[in-house]
Design an enzyme around this catalytic site. Structure first.
Site, PDB file in Angstrom:
ATOM      1  N   GLY A 161       3.368  18.748  -0.237  1.00 12.01           N
ATOM      2  CA  GLY A 161       3.441  19.806   0.697  1.00 12.01           C
ATOM      3  C   GLY A 161       3.484  21.271   0.035  1.00 12.01           C
ATOM      4  O   GLY A 161       2.498  22.084   0.661  1.00 12.01           O
ATOM      5  N   SER A 174       0.299   6.187   3.504  1.00 13.21           N
ATOM      6  CA  SER A 174       0.489   5.881   2.244  1.00 13.21           C
ATOM      7  C   SER A 174      -0.162   4.711   1.890  1.00 13.21           C
ATOM      8  O   SER A 174      -0.629   3.816   2.701  1.00 13.21           O
ATOM      9  CB  SER A 174       2.060   5.733   1.998  1.00 13.21           C
ATOM     10  OG  SER A 174       2.588   4.926   0.921  1.00 13.21           O
ATOM     11  N   TYR A 186       9.641   1.717   5.668  1.00 19.16           N
ATOM     12  CA  TYR A 186       8.810   2.880   5.106  1.00 19.16           C
ATOM     13  C   TYR A 186       7.215   2.497   5.547  1.00 19.16           C
ATOM     14  O   TYR A 186       6.634   3.222   5.784  1.00 19.16           O
ATOM     15  CB  TYR A 186       8.958   3.064   3.690  1.00 19.16           C
ATOM     16  CG  TYR A 186       8.163   4.086   3.097  1.00 19.16           C
ATOM     17  CD1 TYR A 186       8.113   5.335   3.257  1.00 19.16           C
ATOM     18  CD2 TYR A 186       6.989   3.743   2.276  1.00 19.16           C
ATOM     19  CE1 TYR A 186       7.272   6.340   2.862  1.00 19.16           C
ATOM     20  CE2 TYR A 186       6.190   4.707   1.656  1.00 19.16           C
ATOM     21  CZ  TYR A 186       6.390   6.068   2.097  1.00 19.16           C
ATOM     22  OH  TYR A 186       5.633   7.056   1.602  1.00 19.16           O
TER      23      TYR A 186
END
Length: 372
Positions: A90, A214, A239
């Protein structure tokens, strides 16, 4: 040029069934082989045409493998919002966009780290247009408050990068809204932020939303029976589900933008495996997973390398709505830029639509309807 097709699973299944049937026909009697193969090709072509006509998500051309920041066009006059912009990818996104002339709003929880990030960017580029806004993506009240502030202060948003994430905390946490922490921060918070900023995005001439997934999404499954891991919590399972949800959201947002005439491009990206603070803040460097990560980190991407797929998706003229970008090396851990592997689960349009509806109910958020 390589392409990646996003046909719906039902059509892909029909194509496979036709292929198998004609393969059996040709092997039973060699004299049938030429005709059988002609029939097979014709049938597959019809299925492909039907897929493109009905799926709303088209085949995508692969990007230039060595695309770099030097290829990024000027972003002068454009406004970006980057979540999780105080560290990792980021921060690299924010720095690169500001360096290309964009006005960048870094969105994160820690104001002190926000100030440090701005100072680092301005140390390299004193004229950088960068600011910080505080939000906790796990707390939807703060997400809505952030969006309200941005609607008051910004004329539009040209690009939203949904980057912030946590990974595999050892214990199950819950958000103030009662959602499992990874589901809340990685996915639901970004769902709400995108909906709340859609009016600003629709003021842009060419708005884009890039949502980070991901490689863990390949192992993900949307468990509607236990979406919040209440029956049992496995850190990486939760996740993987959250990152699969992010990818499905990006693709469903593109479909809905096309259907409603929002003029919005929605894209997804993943960084491979990059050296960031994600492991340290999640399972911890002393955990088994942290030790395995540390032992292999020389094979991983830097944060700057991991940011390339996102920056391509956010700025490249040739980036296409509905596409998924990432590295193309072994297991997509690192390597040249290309089209990332879309898990079969992410291609199920019915599940994506159900997830969207369930998320609206869980968050109390509805996307606007109608064309701009």
């Amino acid at each position: 040029m390589p392409i990646q097709s996003f046909a719906t699973p039902s059509l892909a299944h029909r194509a496979g069934a036709l292929s198998s049937a004609h393969q059996r026909l040709s092997t039973r009697d060699p004299r049938n082989a030429p005709a059988a193969w002609r029939q097979r090709i014709a049938a597959l072509c019809l299925v492909a045409v039907a897929a493109f006509a009905s799926s709303g998500v088209r085949a995508q051309a692969a990007p230039k493998p060595d695309w770099s920041l030097a290829d990024m066009p000027s972003q002068a006059g454009r406004i970006f919002v980057v979540t999780g912009g105080t560290s990792g990818m980021g921060f690299e996104d924010a720095k690169a966009l500001a360096g290309a002339g964009a006005r960048v709003v870094i969105v994160a929880r820690n104001a002190e780290r926000g100030a440090e990030s701005i100072a680092k960017i301005r140390a390299e580029d004193p004229d950088a247009q960068v600011q910080f806004e505080s939000v906790d993506l796990g707390d939807l009240a703060t997400v809505r408050a952030l969006a309200a502030r941005l609607r008051e202060s910004l004329p539009r948003v040209d690009g939203l990068i949904n980057n912030a994430a946590i990974m595999a905390p050892p214990g199950r946490g819950t958000s103030p809204d009662g959602l499992e922490s990874q589901f809340a921060i990685n996915y639901a918070g970004h769902f709400v932020l995108t909906a709340e900023l859609l009016p600003l995005l629709r003021r842009s001439e060419a708005p884009r939303v890039v949502t980070l997934s991901s490689i863990a999404a390949l192992r993900g499954r949307i468990d509607f029976e236990d979406l919040q891991s209440e029956r049992g919590y496995e850190p990486m399972v939760a996740y993987a589900q959250s990152k699969l949800a992010c990818l499905m959201f990006a693709r469903e947002l593109q479909r809905r933008s096309e259907a409603a005439g929002w003029g919005l491009q929605s894209l997804a990206a993943h960084p491979g495996v990059a050296v960031t603070e994600l492991v340290a803040r999640g399972p911890g460097l002393d955990s088994e997973q942290g030790q395995q990560w540390a032992a292999r980190r020389e094979h991983f991407q830097t944060a700057a390398q991991g940011a390339i797929p996102t920056l391509f998706a956010a700025t490249a003229p040739e980036a296409a709505g509905g596409a998924y970008y990432g590295p193309t090396g072994p297991q997509e851990i690192n390597g040249p830029l290309g089209l990332a592997t879309v898990p079969p689960a992410a291609q199920d349009a019915d599940v994506a639509a159900r997830l969207w509806s369930v998320t609206e109910q869980l968050t109390g958020t509805r996307f606007p309807t109608g064309a701009r």
